[in-house]
Design a protein around this motif. Structure first.
Motif, PDB file in Angstrom:
ATOM      1  N   PRO A  30       0.818  -1.221   0.000  1.00  0.00           N
ATOM      2  CA  PRO A  30       0.000   0.000   0.000  1.00  0.00           C
ATOM      3  C   PRO A  30       0.850   1.269   0.000  1.00  0.00           C
ATOM      4  O   PRO A  30       0.537   2.233  -0.694  1.00  0.00           O
ATOM      5  N   SER A  31       1.946   1.264   0.761  1.00  0.00           N
ATOM      6  CA  SER A  31       2.784   2.466   0.825  1.00  0.00           C
ATOM      7  C   SER A  31       3.535   2.711  -0.478  1.00  0.00           C
ATOM      8  O   SER A  31       3.708   3.857  -0.904  1.00  0.00           O
ATOM      9  N   ARG A  34       1.145   4.266  -2.910  1.00  0.00           N
ATOM     10  CA  ARG A  34       0.955   5.689  -2.601  1.00  0.00           C
ATOM     11  C   ARG A  34       2.147   6.503  -3.075  1.00  0.00           C
ATOM     12  O   ARG A  34       1.989   7.593  -3.641  1.00  0.00           O
ATOM     13  N   ASP A  35       3.356   5.970  -2.854  1.00  0.00           N
ATOM     14  CA  ASP A  35       4.565   6.685  -3.281  1.00  0.00           C
ATOM     15  C   ASP A  35       4.592   6.864  -4.790  1.00  0.00           C
ATOM     16  O   ASP A  35       4.970   7.932  -5.298  1.00  0.00           O
ATOM     17  N   CYS A  37       2.019   6.994  -6.858  1.00  0.00           N
ATOM     18  CA  CYS A  37       0.999   7.981  -7.222  1.00  0.00           C
ATOM     19  C   CYS A  37       1.468   9.397  -6.895  1.00  0.00           C
ATOM     20  O   CYS A  37       1.372  10.313  -7.728  1.00  0.00           O
ATOM     21  N   ASP A  38       1.958   9.579  -5.682  1.00  0.00           N
ATOM     22  CA  ASP A  38       2.404  10.908  -5.256  1.00  0.00           C
ATOM     23  C   ASP A  38       3.544  11.413  -6.133  1.00  0.00           C
ATOM     24  O   ASP A  38       3.583  12.598  -6.507  1.00  0.00           O
ATOM     25  N   ASP A  85      -6.829   9.167  -4.798  1.00  0.00           N
ATOM     26  CA  ASP A  85      -5.425   9.588  -4.818  1.00  0.00           C
ATOM     27  C   ASP A  85      -4.466   8.413  -4.893  1.00  0.00           C
ATOM     28  O   ASP A  85      -3.284   8.603  -5.192  1.00  0.00           O
ATOM     29  N   ASN A  86      -4.932   7.197  -4.596  1.00  0.00           N
ATOM     30  CA  ASN A  86      -4.058   6.022  -4.622  1.00  0.00           C
ATOM     31  C   ASN A  86      -4.278   5.155  -5.867  1.00  0.00           C
ATOM     32  O   ASN A  86      -3.869   3.997  -5.899  1.00  0.00           O
ATOM     33  N   ASP A  87      -4.935   5.702  -6.874  1.00  0.00           N
ATOM     34  CA  ASP A  87      -5.188   4.960  -8.113  1.00  0.00           C
ATOM     35  C   ASP A  87      -3.971   5.091  -9.017  1.00  0.00           C
ATOM     36  O   ASP A  87      -3.797   6.097  -9.717  1.00  0.00           O
ATOM     37  N   VAL A  88      -3.109   4.071  -9.016  1.00  0.00           N
ATOM     38  CA  VAL A  88      -1.859   4.153  -9.757  1.00  0.00           C
ATOM     39  C   VAL A  88      -2.104   4.199 -11.261  1.00  0.00           C
ATOM     40  O   VAL A  88      -1.387   4.875 -12.007  1.00  0.00           O
TER      41      VAL A  88
END
Length: 262
Positions: A30-31, A34-35, A37-38, A85-88
């Motif tokens: 999960p992290s 997120r990374d 995507c961000d 926001d976490n949709d790669v």
């Protein structure tokens, strides 16, 4: 302090992202999702970056979702929160410059899907591609069921989907899944050279071309041609003859230099 799961290196006009969970075959936690995507959202706002390379550390490119984390979490797949926001898939699709995937090893299931989110795939001879959704009991959600058949053909794609068998680097090359295959120690340089070549082109044209190709693949030929004509009419109107002549001379000079070096 533990090392970051995603290593980000900016060098001139090129950013290189390295999935950094080698002990887990760079499986997507999960992290790490997120990374990714961000980072792509940050790079979208960085106008100095003209191309991005994504690769993996160790012997794998990406083994897909971290099934161990999935199995140990009480919320199961929901723990990954692959939306918003976490949709790669959405994060990479929104990035408007070329993404080069340097496939250094195994790209399996979600890792295979991640690879296909790139614009250009260059594979190491150690690379392999496997869709194991049917073997592990998951359904694809990042486009694999739609993209692969369009790239390698319906029968080949169905064989890969339904059997879970892996596609070797050589087979991927023969089927047109990757641009080319290089030796493992040449992969990073090959990706960087291509990224530098892209960065040396006219930025607005590269972005417009990417949109034309990607959007056109979702249209009929007629609709795609109409879109291209519309974009050409508006975009080329702002280009002067002197600009084109100067760019052409630079291209000719570069071609002559490459010929001499070759």
């Amino acid at each position: 302090m533990s090392e970051a799961e995603l290593l980000v290196e900016r060098d001139g006009a090129v950013a290189t992202l390295t999935l950094n969970r080698p002990a887990a075959m760079n499986a997507l936690s999960p992290s790490l999702l997120r990374d990714l995507c961000d980072t792509f959202r940050e790079l979208q706002d960085d106008r100095d970056i003209r191309a991005v390379i994504v690769t993996g550390k160790g012997r794998a490119f990406c083994a897909g979702l971290d099934l161990k984390a999935l199995g140990n979490h009480p919320d199961g797949l929901a723990a990954f929160a692959i939306h918003g926001d976490n949709d790669v898939y959405a994060a990479l699709r929104a990035f408007d410059r070329p993404i080069i995937m340097g496939i250094n090893g195994v790209a399996a299931t979600g890792g295979f899907e991640l690879a296909l989110m790139g614009d250009i795939l260059i594979a190491s001879s150690d690379a392999s591609f496997g869709d194991t959704h049917c073997r592990v009991g998951l359904a694809p959600g990042w486009g694999l069921s739609q993209k692969l058949a369009r790239i390698i053909g319906h029968s080949r794609a169905r064989e890969a989907h339904f059997s879970g068998n892996f596609i070797s680097a050589g087979q991927a090359d023969a089927w047109g899944l990757v641009s080319r295959v290089v030796e493992p120690d040449a992969l990073a340089a090959a990706c960087r050279q291509l990224a530098d070549d892209i960065a040396g082109c006219v930025p607005w044209t590269v972005k417009a071309y990417k949109a034309l190709v990607n959007d056109g693949l979702e249209m009929t030929m007629g609709a795609g041609l109409a879109m291209e004509k519309q974009v050409m009419t508006h975009a080329n109107a702002r280009v002067s003859g002197d600009d084109i002549a100067a760019q052409r001379q630079a291209v000719i000079g570069r071609g002559q230099q490459q010929k001499q070096q070759g």
